[in-house]
Design a protein around this motif. Structure first.
Motif, short mmCIF file in Angstrom:
data_model
loop_
_atom_site.label_atom_id
_atom_site.label_comp_id
_atom_site.label_asym_id
_atom_site.label_seq_id
_atom_site.Cartn_x
_atom_site.Cartn_y
_atom_site.Cartn_z
N GLY A 258 44.77 35.02 73.98
CA GLY A 258 45.11 34.32 73.06
C GLY A 258 45.24 32.79 73.79
O GLY A 258 45.65 31.55 73.33
N GLY A 259 45.74 32.93 75.32
CA GLY A 259 45.40 31.54 76.07
C GLY A 259 44.47 30.86 76.40
O GLY A 259 43.46 31.29 75.56
N GLY A 260 44.47 29.86 77.01
CA GLY A 260 43.80 28.85 77.23
C GLY A 260 44.11 27.59 77.50
O GLY A 260 44.99 27.50 77.78
N LEU A 261 43.64 26.21 77.27
CA LEU A 261 42.99 25.17 77.49
C LEU A 261 43.84 23.59 76.28
O LEU A 261 42.88 24.55 75.30
CB LEU A 261 42.64 24.40 78.00
CG LEU A 261 42.68 22.24 78.84
CD1 LEU A 261 43.65 22.43 79.39
CD2 LEU A 261 40.81 22.31 79.02
N VAL A 262 44.93 23.68 76.43
CA VAL A 262 45.37 22.59 74.61
C VAL A 262 46.20 21.21 75.59
O VAL A 262 46.30 21.22 76.58
CB VAL A 262 46.15 23.71 74.21
CG1 VAL A 262 47.31 23.62 74.82
CG2 VAL A 262 46.67 23.21 73.00
N ASN B 7 53.84 26.07 69.42
CA ASN B 7 53.33 24.72 68.88
C ASN B 7 54.05 23.74 69.28
O ASN B 7 55.01 23.98 69.87
CB ASN B 7 53.87 24.66 67.04
CG ASN B 7 53.59 25.77 65.81
OD1 ASN B 7 52.00 25.35 66.39
ND2 ASN B 7 54.37 25.77 64.89
N SER B 8 53.34 22.09 69.23
CA SER B 8 53.57 20.90 70.06
C SER B 8 54.15 21.50 71.10
O SER B 8 55.02 21.23 72.15
CB SER B 8 55.49 20.98 69.49
OG SER B 8 55.59 20.26 68.11
N LEU B 9 52.86 22.08 71.79
CA LEU B 9 53.36 22.74 73.38
C LEU B 9 53.22 21.39 74.34
O LEU B 9 52.77 20.23 73.98
CB LEU B 9 51.61 23.00 73.80
CG LEU B 9 51.66 24.70 73.56
CD1 LEU B 9 50.42 24.63 72.72
CD2 LEU B 9 52.50 25.42 74.33
N LYS B 10 53.99 21.43 76.08
CA LYS B 10 54.24 20.39 76.12
C LYS B 10 53.65 21.31 78.10
O LYS B 10 53.70 22.52 77.58
CB LYS B 10 55.76 20.37 76.62
CG LYS B 10 56.56 20.21 75.43
CD LYS B 10 58.22 20.56 75.59
CE LYS B 10 58.74 19.41 73.90
NZ LYS B 10 59.97 19.84 74.54
N PRO B 11 53.21 19.82 78.57
CA PRO B 11 52.79 20.48 80.26
C PRO B 11 54.03 21.01 80.95
O PRO B 11 53.23 22.02 81.21
CB PRO B 11 52.50 18.98 80.75
CG PRO B 11 52.29 17.84 79.20
CD PRO B 11 53.42 18.68 78.71
N GLU B 12 55.06 21.66 80.41
CA GLU B 12 56.46 22.16 81.38
C GLU B 12 55.65 23.54 80.61
O GLU B 12 56.74 24.45 81.23
CB GLU B 12 57.47 21.69 80.68
CG GLU B 12 58.13 21.40 79.43
CD GLU B 12 57.72 19.92 79.47
OE1 GLU B 12 56.75 19.52 79.76
OE2 GLU B 12 58.76 19.19 78.68
N ASP B 13 55.10 23.62 79.47
CA ASP B 13 55.09 25.24 78.93
C ASP B 13 54.26 26.13 79.48
O ASP B 13 53.69 27.32 80.02
CB ASP B 13 54.72 24.93 77.29
CG ASP B 13 55.86 24.78 76.39
OD1 ASP B 13 55.24 23.93 75.69
OD2 ASP B 13 57.02 25.15 77.16
N THR C 1 47.10 26.71 79.79
CA THR C 1 47.01 25.40 80.62
C THR C 1 47.58 24.19 79.19
O THR C 1 46.22 24.27 78.22
CB THR C 1 46.18 25.12 81.19
OG1 THR C 1 45.68 26.36 81.79
CG2 THR C 1 45.64 23.68 82.26
N VAL C 2 48.24 23.29 79.23
CA VAL C 2 48.87 21.98 78.53
C VAL C 2 48.41 20.81 79.72
O VAL C 2 49.40 20.07 80.72
CB VAL C 2 49.93 21.89 78.13
CG1 VAL C 2 50.44 21.32 76.95
CG2 VAL C 2 50.47 23.70 78.10
N SER C 3 47.71 19.87 78.91
CA SER C 3 46.93 18.75 79.60
C SER C 3 47.66 17.39 78.71
O SER C 3 47.80 17.63 77.95
CB SER C 3 45.73 18.35 79.78
OG SER C 3 45.31 18.50 78.07
N ALA D 1 48.41 18.55 74.77
CA ALA D 1 50.12 18.42 74.67
C ALA D 1 49.93 18.04 73.68
O ALA D 1 49.09 16.72 72.34
CB ALA D 1 50.55 17.36 75.90
N GLY D 2 50.94 18.48 72.82
CA GLY D 2 51.33 18.63 71.30
C GLY D 2 50.78 19.23 70.16
O GLY D 2 50.74 19.35 69.19
N GLY D 3 49.48 19.98 71.27
CA GLY D 3 48.24 21.20 70.47
C GLY D 3 49.80 22.71 70.18
O GLY D 3 50.89 23.07 70.46
N SER D 4 48.31 23.44 70.01
CA SER D 4 49.50 25.09 69.45
C SER D 4 47.97 25.97 69.96
O SER D 4 46.89 25.94 69.75
CB SER D 4 49.21 25.18 67.48
OG SER D 4 49.96 24.33 67.08
N LEU D 5 48.66 27.32 70.56
CA LEU D 5 48.00 28.51 70.35
C LEU D 5 48.76 29.17 70.02
O LEU D 5 50.04 29.25 70.14
CB LEU D 5 48.03 28.33 72.37
CG LEU D 5 46.63 27.53 73.14
CD1 LEU D 5 47.03 28.00 74.39
CD2 LEU D 5 45.61 27.91 72.22
#
Length: 114
Positions: A8-12, A82-88, A111-113, A14-18
């Protein structure tokens, strides 16, 4: 021997969800605790969230944004982020523990862009 496999990992952005999933398999075992840890480059591995049959704990940095859940019938644990941040951004590892054993997954990159 208990095998632990994450997905379930991946690229998202910032502000997105995984949503991460982790399945434990093997024979003759009883799972007590299932959890997620993460490790960013140059940092120590840290607890993100853990769940038992009766309680959950979260790191302060993810409270209100991440939710851990567990399907006991499938020995699977999920992490809704949810609400992913670059620091995540980190490699996320699943940990599954019984009374006398402790198993880790191979890790999945988040990875959070910005």
């Amino acid at each position: 021997q208990v095998q632990v496999v994450e997905s379930g990992g991946g690229l998202v952005q910032a502000g997105g969800s995984l949503r991460l999933s982790c399945a434990a398999s093997g024979s003759s075992y009883s799972v007590k605790v299932m959890g997620w840890y993460r490790q960013a480059p140059g940092e120590q591995r840290e607890l993100v969230a853990e769940i038992t049959t009766s309680s959950t704990i979260y790191a302060d940095s993810v409270k209100g944004r991440f939710t851990i859940s567990r399907d006991n019938a499938k020995n699977t644990v999920y992490l809704q982020m949810n609400s992913l941040k670059p620091e995540d951004q980190a490699v996320y590892y699943c940990n599954v523990r019984g009374w006398t054993w402790d198993s880790w997954g191979q890790g999945t990159q988040v990875t959070v862009s910005s």
